[in-house]
Design a protein around this motif. Structure first.
Motif, PDB file in Angstrom:
ATOM      1  N   GLY A  97      40.529  56.652  41.980  1.00 46.98           N
ATOM      2  CA  GLY A  97      39.454  55.842  42.582  1.00 46.98           C
ATOM      3  C   GLY A  97      40.159  54.635  43.219  1.00 46.98           C
ATOM      4  O   GLY A  97      39.620  53.366  43.294  1.00 46.98           O
TER       5      GLY A  97
ATOM      6  N   LEU B 198      34.671  58.538  39.666  1.00 52.41           N
ATOM      7  CA  LEU B 198      34.894  57.265  39.912  1.00 52.41           C
ATOM      8  C   LEU B 198      35.072  56.843  41.606  1.00 52.41           C
ATOM      9  O   LEU B 198      34.457  55.702  41.955  1.00 52.41           O
TER      10      LEU B 198
ATOM     11  N   MET C  70      38.264  62.334  37.395  1.00 52.71           N
ATOM     12  CA  MET C  70      38.053  61.043  37.971  1.00 52.71           C
ATOM     13  C   MET C  70      37.613  60.971  39.234  1.00 52.71           C
ATOM     14  O   MET C  70      37.484  59.778  39.720  1.00 52.71           O
TER      15      MET C  70
END
Lengths: 65, 137
Positions: free
Chosen positions: A24, B4, B1
């Motif tokens: 991220g 995210l 992830m």
């Protein structure tokens, strides 16, 4: 701070872009961390640790500035 | 992830769009204050007060939207932005006061207009941001 991210990333056959998406952040951030120009935040360090299944101290090597 | 990453990208797009919207609204209100107050209602004090109140309120919304955009950036981008803002703030204070002093001691043949300071801020911010981006490449 020295780190082994490039090696760990290569071992998992991930590009900087792939790794950036996984944790991220932007690709530029991964590049800056790999080159030791930027120290990641604690959450990012933990995400890297989880992804590479390696303890944080196995990824980063602390050097007194 | 990867979720995210997608969530952050979506938050960033929304924050960018909102900042653009509030900035446009603030700029329009700035034009209303200046042109309305001097051309359309030069005698109506209440309209002048109302338009400047609206201008300040929209400016505050723009600042809030900018804060939200910075919160949506990743850690490196946030550091680059904050360093650029810090240098811009410091240089604006120093150069702005020096500029004003030049006018006071009559070493400058023209008026110390606030618009020069705004242009200086914009250019300083862009240059420092470009330098910061290059630094971490």
């Amino acid at each position: 701070m020295k780190n082994r991210i490039r090696d760990l990333r290569s071992a998992k056959d991930l590009t900087q872009e792939d790794l950036a998406k996984e944790i991220g952040v932007s690709r530029q951030t991964i590049n800056a961390i790999e080159k030791g120009k930027f120290d990641p935040s604690l959450p990012t360090a933990f995400r890297l640790s989880l992804l590479f299944e390696t303890p944080i101290e196995g990824i980063f090597e602390f050097e007194e500035a | 992830m990867n979720a995210l990453h997608e969530k952050r990208q979506a938050q960033r797009q929304i924050a960018t769009r909102k900042l653009g919207m509030w900035t446009a609204a603030w700029l329009i209100s700035q034009a209303i204050v200046v042109f309305g107050g001097s051309l359309a209602w030069p005698e109506a004090t209440s309209l002048k007060v109302l338009s400047i109140g609206l201008n300040i309120a929209l400016g505050l919304m723009m600042i809030g939207a900018n804060r939200n955009l910075i919160k949506s950036l990743d850690e490196l981008e946030r550091q680059q932005q904050l360093e650029s803002m810090g240098i811009t703030l410091g240089l604006t204070l120093v150069v702005g006061l020096a500029f004003s002093s030049l006018h006071i001691i009559k070493l400058m043949p023209f008026d110390a207009e606030i618009s020069y300071l705004v242009m200086f801020m914009g250019i300083t911010y862009l240059v420092t941001l470009a330098i910061n981006k290059k630094r971490f490449q």
